[in-house]
Motif scaffolding. Structure first.
Motif, PDB file in Angstrom:
ATOM      1  N   GLN A 234       0.984  -1.121   0.062  1.00  0.00           N
ATOM      2  CA  GLN A 234      -0.016   0.175   0.000  1.00  0.00           C
ATOM      3  C   GLN A 234       0.932   1.444  -0.067  1.00  0.00           C
ATOM      4  OE1 GLN A 234      -3.346   0.106  -0.101  1.00  0.00           O
ATOM      5  NE2 GLN A 234      -3.195   2.153  -0.381  1.00  0.00           N
ATOM      6  N   GLY A 235       1.016   1.916  -1.086  1.00  0.00           N
ATOM      7  CA  GLY A 235       1.771   3.066  -1.109  1.00  0.00           C
ATOM      8  C   GLY A 235       3.329   2.720  -1.051  1.00  0.00           C
ATOM      9  N   ASP A 236       4.148   3.035  -0.166  1.00  0.00           N
ATOM     10  CA  ASP A 236       5.362   2.847   0.068  1.00  0.00           C
ATOM     11  C   ASP A 236       5.726   1.722   1.063  1.00  0.00           C
ATOM     12  OD1 ASP A 236       6.326   4.873  -1.558  1.00  0.00           O
ATOM     13  OD2 ASP A 236       5.982   6.288  -0.085  1.00  0.00           O
ATOM     14  N   SER A 237       4.315   1.167   1.556  1.00  0.00           N
ATOM     15  CA  SER A 237       4.565   0.212   2.910  1.00  0.00           C
ATOM     16  C   SER A 237       4.233  -1.229   2.188  1.00  0.00           C
ATOM     17  CB  SER A 237       3.425   0.568   3.721  1.00  0.00           C
ATOM     18  OG  SER A 237       3.742   1.582   4.506  1.00  0.00           O
ATOM     19  N   ARG A 238       4.911  -2.175   2.862  1.00  0.00           N
ATOM     20  CA  ARG A 238       4.831  -3.645   2.179  1.00  0.00           C
ATOM     21  C   ARG A 238       4.454  -4.484   3.720  1.00  0.00           C
ATOM     22  NH1 ARG A 238       5.369  -6.856  -2.279  1.00  0.00           N
ATOM     23  NH2 ARG A 238       5.823  -8.864  -1.778  1.00  0.00           N
ATOM     24  N   PHE A 239       3.522  -5.163   3.595  1.00  0.00           N
ATOM     25  CA  PHE A 239       3.204  -6.116   5.036  1.00  0.00           C
ATOM     26  C   PHE A 239       3.477  -7.562   4.539  1.00  0.00           C
ATOM     27  CE2 PHE A 239       0.866  -1.904   5.160  1.00  0.00           C
ATOM     28  CZ  PHE A 239       0.940  -1.674   6.467  1.00  0.00           C
ATOM     29  N   THR A 240       3.991  -8.291   5.288  1.00  0.00           N
ATOM     30  CA  THR A 240       4.250  -9.751   4.950  1.00  0.00           C
ATOM     31  C   THR A 240       4.037 -10.709   6.196  1.00  0.00           C
ATOM     32  OG1 THR A 240       5.932  -9.246   3.414  1.00  0.00           O
ATOM     33  CG2 THR A 240       5.983 -11.486   4.257  1.00  0.00           C
ATOM     34  N   LEU A 241       3.269 -11.632   6.076  1.00  0.00           N
ATOM     35  CA  LEU A 241       2.626 -12.481   7.007  1.00  0.00           C
ATOM     36  C   LEU A 241       2.981 -13.907   6.534  1.00  0.00           C
ATOM     37  CD1 LEU A 241       1.141 -12.839   9.929  1.00  0.00           C
ATOM     38  CD2 LEU A 241      -0.821 -13.090   8.579  1.00  0.00           C
ATOM     39  N   SER A 242       3.630 -14.816   7.470  1.00  0.00           N
ATOM     40  CA  SER A 242       4.118 -16.068   7.239  1.00  0.00           C
ATOM     41  C   SER A 242       3.843 -16.857   8.278  1.00  0.00           C
ATOM     42  CB  SER A 242       5.431 -16.109   6.748  1.00  0.00           C
ATOM     43  OG  SER A 242       6.317 -16.006   7.672  1.00  0.00           O
ATOM     44  N   LEU A 243       3.039 -17.837   8.204  1.00  0.00           N
ATOM     45  CA  LEU A 243       2.905 -19.165   9.163  1.00  0.00           C
ATOM     46  C   LEU A 243       3.431 -20.362   8.920  1.00  0.00           C
ATOM     47  CD1 LEU A 243       1.755 -19.928  11.921  1.00  0.00           C
ATOM     48  CD2 LEU A 243      -0.367 -20.023  11.023  1.00  0.00           C
ATOM     49  N   ILE A 244       4.255 -21.071   9.555  1.00  0.00           N
ATOM     50  CA  ILE A 244       4.965 -22.171   9.129  1.00  0.00           C
ATOM     51  C   ILE A 244       4.705 -23.175  10.210  1.00  0.00           C
ATOM     52  CG2 ILE A 244       7.008 -23.351   8.356  1.00  0.00           C
ATOM     53  CD1 ILE A 244       7.309 -19.748   8.584  1.00  0.00           C
ATOM     54  N   GLU A 245       4.447 -24.301   9.943  1.00  0.00           N
ATOM     55  CA  GLU A 245       3.970 -25.539  10.688  1.00  0.00           C
ATOM     56  C   GLU A 245       4.439 -26.791  10.220  1.00  0.00           C
ATOM     57  OE1 GLU A 245       1.729 -26.620  14.238  1.00  0.00           O
ATOM     58  OE2 GLU A 245       1.728 -24.419  13.334  1.00  0.00           O
ATOM     59  N   ASN A 246       5.246 -27.622  11.291  1.00  0.00           N
ATOM     60  CA  ASN A 246       5.943 -28.808  11.131  1.00  0.00           C
ATOM     61  C   ASN A 246       5.467 -29.491  12.322  1.00  0.00           C
ATOM     62  OD1 ASN A 246       8.276 -28.458   8.815  1.00  0.00           O
ATOM     63  ND2 ASN A 246       8.027 -26.686   9.868  1.00  0.00           N
ATOM     64  N   SER A 293       5.595 -14.995  11.439  1.00  0.00           N
ATOM     65  CA  SER A 293       6.215 -13.774  11.328  1.00  0.00           C
ATOM     66  C   SER A 293       5.442 -12.643  10.590  1.00  0.00           C
ATOM     67  CB  SER A 293       7.534 -14.177  10.390  1.00  0.00           C
ATOM     68  OG  SER A 293       8.384 -13.052  10.087  1.00  0.00           O
ATOM     69  N   ALA A 294       5.280 -11.556  11.290  1.00  0.00           N
ATOM     70  CA  ALA A 294       4.588 -10.530  10.588  1.00  0.00           C
ATOM     71  C   ALA A 294       5.622  -9.200  10.419  1.00  0.00           C
ATOM     72  CB  ALA A 294       3.501 -10.041  11.648  1.00  0.00           C
ATOM     73  N   THR A 295       5.776  -8.919   9.106  1.00  0.00           N
ATOM     74  CA  THR A 295       6.726  -7.744   8.921  1.00  0.00           C
ATOM     75  C   THR A 295       6.094  -6.642   8.177  1.00  0.00           C
ATOM     76  OG1 THR A 295       8.502  -9.461   8.596  1.00  0.00           O
ATOM     77  CG2 THR A 295       9.032  -7.181   7.732  1.00  0.00           C
TER      78      THR A 295
END
Length: 731
Positions: A234-246, A293-295
């Motif tokens: 969104q504009g100059d922002s970037r959001f990343t969300l990852s969920l890893i399960e083992n 992880s939320a970035t």
């Protein structure tokens, strides 16, 4: 989602694979890429990398197996699932190798277990920064280096012109009859501002086998993994969300790193039957590993001094062990009859990278603050003490694996100055580490008169670093780094105890920080059009040395300096004078349109000041130093057919520089090992024309079925020949 039970969380993630299907518009015409195979990684100063193409080619079942193909990095332990950890530059303890998954620190220090539970099929890239030369991470660990693992995202799988896709993949390994399958669905909006990936993987296998066909009992692999990852801009922002399960489960020895299981006696088989007699030697283990992880990244194009990263991560590893009900013995030193262990790492960080110029100087100023909370909860029940009030009727924390919490507050500043062909980088980091103990439920291990003191401890200090790169020519560069850093004593090292009246019963709250001074220096060469107009040659050479002071070890052998009085309540851990490791690495890669080659060599040695058992005695070799290793690759490519194939060789020297050559060297050591040579083959195919949606891979490990024992495997024979096949299709 972390509030759900492990099995439901994993099933939910797998179901999201189907839910993600309609995320975008129908796919455009698929354009498949050319086959990408290189002889090795392109060398960079002090670092090695494993790319997505390397992961596809190796078809490994674990991250340590992948990293074992790098110079200076070795797999430690057995090939049994859950029994593998990492060794970098002679540092083999879990705390000495910092593992970062999508920005989240991962730690699992359970006694005699593996340390990395991450499915390779979910990974896009791994970078290993060797030595303690990074200021971006807290100082509590990482003397050997930092392993940064990045999971796949939709952009890695979408083809040019695609906005949606799906990938199915299956695999087979001949040695343990492993079958694997994965499914991924992914998509992105037309403007690429939003994307999503959902992926799930299943692995099932029998027991691993030696070259003579003998099985490693209870080495079966039963593992499920899932990844959900999304990002939006969104504009100059970037959001990343990852969920890893083992998640993995199965029968296993408590010591997953060990080799053979003790054979039941005839009397045991007659009483319990053969299957139950064997199972009484092991336990049923459930392992669940999850990472969130939320970035948020904010990087305005018109403000180069503002490149901000804000990240929150939450990583957990849970393990539940249970012995068969027919077992009446207590096993208090190996988890009891039933045990529960949970490690949790939470971290919040804010980092900014500012780029600007002053006159002829170009600056990159990086600043950051971090909060890291590491918690460990342990509990076991042992029938042996079910009637003992002194042992809380069998319910207690294992005395060798206490519960506790370690909180780290840190900040750093790093400045890189570039003028012409020279870049100088200086950094300083400050950390404060507070360690909290949890009093044991059992009075036998919570007795102030015996020296059991679970009050908090605090350590703090600075870590300065300095680096330089000089680009002598367009093809030749030189670099050097020097770092001084430290780590605080771990929860184990601070609060592990023995019962009152033993030789060293007390907690170890007076431990000093373990410190290191590290150097590395080398050169890099890169050249184009060496043998043909389209080829590229890269070469890197690195020298390194690490001087460790006040290293922390258990108190064995000579308890106190000869001639001095022995205190009545001696701590279980102590600081020793230290040790050093040093070595050299060479790494080269050559790539052209029709052929590729690579070769790497690593050699190192190490010496303790004194020994682990007797710090006032004769100097002894460092146990965790791996033998010299050379890795070679040679192959060819036929782009018109989408085919590449080649040979891999591994040549490992003997290791006879072990602590056992010195009297009173160590309470435990690896046995000497012989040298060996292994050969393998591989081939990859990406379909063309009507078959463009299909791909296949072949890899053969230990082609000649060589019987060998890796040094860091602690005398455990490695598996025999393994033929690995994979087939994938895009929908």
């Amino acid at each position: 989602m972390n509030a759900l039970p492990p099995s439901l969380r994993l099933k939910t993630l797998l179901l999201l694979c189907a839910a993600a299907w309609p995320v975008s518009q129908a796919a455009a015409e698929t354009q498949l890429p050319a086959v990408e195979v290189r002889g090795s990684r392109v060398p960079t100063p002090g670092k090695s990398e494993i790319s997505a193409a390397d992961i596809e080619r190796q078809q490994a079942t674990s991250v340590p197996q992948l990293l074992d193909t790098l110079p200076g990095v070795d797999l430690s332990g057995s090939m049994r699932p859950g029994g593998q950890s990492l060794n970098i530059w002679g540092f083999g303890a879990v705390e000495d190798v910092k593992v970062i998954l999508d920005g989240a620190p991962k730690g699992f220090e359970k006694y005699r277990q593996g340390s990395v539970f991450i499915e390779p099929e979910l990974i896009r890239r791994i970078e290993v920064d060797k030595g303690p030369h990074s200021s971006l991470y807290s100082n509590n660990g990482g003397f050997g280096g930092t392993v940064r693992i990045e999971t796949k995202d939709a952009a890695d799988l979408l083809m040019p012109g695609e906005s949606f896709g799906a990938l199915l993949k299956s695999g087979y390994h001949s040695n343990d009859k492993e079958t694997s399958g994965s499914a991924s669905v992914y998509g992105a909006s037309n403007d690429r501002r939003f994307d999503i990936l959902a992926s799930g993987t299943l692995r099932r296998s029998g027991n691993l086998r030696r070259t003579n066909g003998q099985e490693y009992r209870y080495s079966r692999n039963h593992n499920d993994a899932a990844l959900l990852k999304t990002s939006w801009r969104q504009g100059d922002s970037r959001f990343t969300l990852s969920l890893i399960e083992n998640r993995g489960e199965g029968w296993s020895p408590f010591d997953a790193k060990r080799g053979e299981i003790p054979t039941p006696t005839d009397a045991e088989i007659a009483r319990y039957g053969e299957d139950e007699a064997w199972r009484r030697k092991v336990l049923w283990r459930d392992t669940d590993d999850s990472t969130l992880s939320a970035t948020w990244r904010y990087a305005p194009v018109d403000r180069p001094w503002l490149n901000l990263t804000v990240r929150w991560t939450d990583a957990r590893t849970r393990q539940h062990d249970k012995r068969p009900d027919s077992v009446t013995a207590g096993f208090p030193s190996t988890g009891g009859n039933e045990s529960w262990t949970t490690y949790r790492d939470r971290q919040a960080e804010i980092i900014n990278e500012a780029a600007f110029a002053t006159g002829e100087l170009n600056h990159v100023l990086t600043t950051g603050v971090q909060w890291h909370d590491n918690r460990r909860d342990t509990m076991m029940f042992t029938k042996q003490y079910a009637t003992s009030a002194n042992h809380h009727y069998g319910w207690m924390q294992p005395y060798y694996m206490p519960s506790g919490r370690q909180e780290t507050l840190g900040g750093f500043v790093q400045e890189s100055l570039t003028r012409g062909a020279t870049t100088l980088t200086g950094a300083a980091r400050f950390d404060q580490v507070t360690t909290h103990g949890v009093p044991n439920l059992a009075p036998a291990y919570n007795n102030p008169a015996g020296g059991h003191d679970y009050r908090p401890t605090r350590h703090s200090g600075w870590s300065p670093r300095l680096g330089a790169i000089w680009r002598a020519t367009s093809r030749l560069s030189f670099y050097a780094d020097v770092s001084k850093t430290w780590r605080a004593p771990l929860i184990d090292e601070t609060y592990e105890v023995q019962s009152a009246g033993t030789s060293a019963p007390a907690t170890s709250r007076s431990l000093k920080k373990e410190r290191i001074t590290a150097w590395r220096a080398g050169l890099l060469v890169s050249a184009d059009s060496v043998l043909s107009e389209s080829d590229r040659l890269s070469f890197a050479a690195t020298l390194f040395r690490n001087d460790v002071h006040n290293n922390i070890e258990k108190r064995f052998g000579v308890m106190v300096e000869p001639g001095s009085a022995k205190p009545p309540r001696l701590s279980f851990y102590r600081n020793l004078p230290g040790y050093r490791t040093e070595g050299v690495e060479l790494e080269s890669s050559w790539d052209s349109r029709s052929a590729f080659a690579g070769i790497s060599l690593s050699w190192m040695r190490g010496k303790h000041h004194g020994t682990i058992r007797n710090p006032w005695g004769q100097d002894a070799p460092v146990m965790d130093v791996a033998p010299a290793k050379m890795l070679a690759t040679l192959g060819a490519k036929w782009p018109v057919y989408g085919l590449s194939a080649g040979w891999q060789g591994r040549f490992v020297a003997a290791q006879d520089e072990v602590p056992g050559n010195v009297e009173d060297a160590a309470a435990y050591q690896y046995p000497k090992s012989k040298g060996y040579a292994l050969h393998g083959l591989f081939a990859q195919w990406q379909g063309r024309g009507a078959l463009k949606r299909y791909a296949a891979g072949l890899a053969i490990d230990n082609l000649f079925n060589r019987d060998y024992t890796p040094y860091l495997a602690e005398g455990v024979y490695a598996p025999g020949r393994n033929i690995k096949l994979s087939l994938s299709v895009r929908l």
